[in-house]
Design an enzyme around this catalytic site. Structure first.
Site, PDB file in Angstrom:
ATOM      1  N   TRP A  71     -62.256  53.291  -9.919  1.00 14.48           N
ATOM      2  CA  TRP A  71     -62.866  53.681  -8.652  1.00 14.48           C
ATOM      3  C   TRP A  71     -64.365  53.436  -8.726  1.00 14.48           C
ATOM      4  CZ3 TRP A  71     -66.663  56.694  -6.645  1.00 14.48           C
ATOM      5  CH2 TRP A  71     -66.609  56.933  -5.263  1.00 14.48           C
ATOM      6  N   GLU A 111     -57.393  40.775   9.967  1.00 11.54           N
ATOM      7  CA  GLU A 111     -56.515  41.330   8.928  1.00 11.54           C
ATOM      8  C   GLU A 111     -56.486  40.429   7.692  1.00 11.54           C
ATOM      9  OE1 GLU A 111     -54.712  43.963   6.979  1.00 11.54           O
ATOM     10  OE2 GLU A 111     -54.812  44.423   9.124  1.00 11.54           O
ATOM     11  N   SER A 131     -61.388  47.696   6.648  1.00 15.03           N
ATOM     12  CA  SER A 131     -60.479  48.469   7.494  1.00 15.03           C
ATOM     13  C   SER A 131     -61.109  48.774   8.851  1.00 15.03           C
ATOM     14  CB  SER A 131     -60.106  49.768   6.777  1.00 15.03           C
ATOM     15  OG  SER A 131     -59.222  50.529   7.545  1.00 15.03           O
ATOM     16  N   PHE A 182     -50.182  43.071   7.864  1.00 17.63           N
ATOM     17  CA  PHE A 182     -50.174  41.727   8.447  1.00 17.63           C
ATOM     18  C   PHE A 182     -48.802  41.425   9.055  1.00 17.63           C
ATOM     19  CE2 PHE A 182     -49.670  37.096   8.285  1.00 17.63           C
ATOM     20  CZ  PHE A 182     -50.772  36.726   9.041  1.00 17.63           C
ATOM     21  N   ARG A 183     -47.739  41.787   8.363  1.00 16.93           N
ATOM     22  CA  ARG A 183     -46.390  41.536   8.903  1.00 16.93           C
ATOM     23  C   ARG A 183     -46.179  42.302  10.210  1.00 16.93           C
ATOM     24  NH1 ARG A 183     -44.918  42.226   3.417  1.00 16.93           N
ATOM     25  NH2 ARG A 183     -43.918  44.214   3.926  1.00 16.93           N
ATOM     26  N   GLN A 184     -46.676  43.537  10.278  1.00 20.82           N
ATOM     27  CA  GLN A 184     -46.561  44.319  11.514  1.00 20.82           C
ATOM     28  C   GLN A 184     -47.331  43.654  12.653  1.00 20.82           C
ATOM     29  OE1 GLN A 184     -48.069  48.077  10.188  1.00 20.82           O
ATOM     30  NE2 GLN A 184     -46.075  48.772   9.409  1.00 20.82           N
ATOM     31  N   GLU A 185     -48.502  43.159  12.336  1.00 21.30           N
ATOM     32  CA  GLU A 185     -49.307  42.504  13.364  1.00 21.30           C
ATOM     33  C   GLU A 185     -48.696  41.179  13.794  1.00 21.30           C
ATOM     34  OE1 GLU A 185     -52.912  42.676  11.205  1.00 21.30           O
ATOM     35  OE2 GLU A 185     -53.317  44.747  11.796  1.00 21.30           O
ATOM     36  N   GLU A 197     -48.733  41.604   2.650  1.00 21.82           N
ATOM     37  CA  GLU A 197     -49.373  42.796   3.209  1.00 21.82           C
ATOM     38  C   GLU A 197     -48.552  43.338   4.380  1.00 21.82           C
ATOM     39  OE1 GLU A 197     -52.147  44.298   2.098  1.00 21.82           O
ATOM     40  OE2 GLU A 197     -52.328  42.815   0.498  1.00 21.82           O
TER      41      GLU A 197
END
Length: 127
Positions: free
Chosen positions: A91, A74, A103, A36-39, A33
């Site tokens: 959907w 997250e 979110s 997650f990597r950014q966090e 994700e």
């Protein structure tokens, strides 16, 4: 009693080892994700910074705890998304609501973390 989960029959150390392996698999899965990597990158900066910003061990723990709280949120959001996607690709209003709620939880965690860090930075450098 029949078990559909093989590790559920394990006891003692084998159960602990199996649970640890499952947790590691969870980290591998969530690493896919981008959010997650950014966090995690943000955590790599903020966790060491907490040692300099916090004026006591309690403040350092709170600052680090806020960062960990964002990561945990997250991970849970990613788990919700994975389950919703597993149910079906079409959907559905409930699927959208579930993903939107996950979110929203991440947004609240980020806001709490940001406010906590802003307060700590203000107290440390401006007060």
């Amino acid at each position: 009693m029949s078990y559909s989960r093989p590790h559920a029959r394990k006891k003692g150390l084998p159960r602990i080892v199996s649970a640890f392996r499952n947790s590691c698999n969870g980290f591998v899965a969530v690493w896919e994700e981008p959010a997650f990597r950014q966090e995690v990158l943000l955590a790599a900066v903020l966790v060491p910074a907490a040692c300099f910003v916090g004026r006591s061990w309690l403040e350092v723990c709170v600052l680090i705890g806020m960062v960990v709280f964002v990561l945990v949120t997250e991970i849970l959001n990613s788990a919700v998304e994975a389950v919703v996607d597993r149910v079906g690709p079409e959907w559905h209003a409930l699927s959208k609501s579930a993903k939107d709620m996950g979110s929203a939880a991440v947004l609240l965690a980020l806001c709490l973390c940001g406010l906590t860090w802003a307060w700590a930075l203000y107290e440390r450098f401006l007060a």
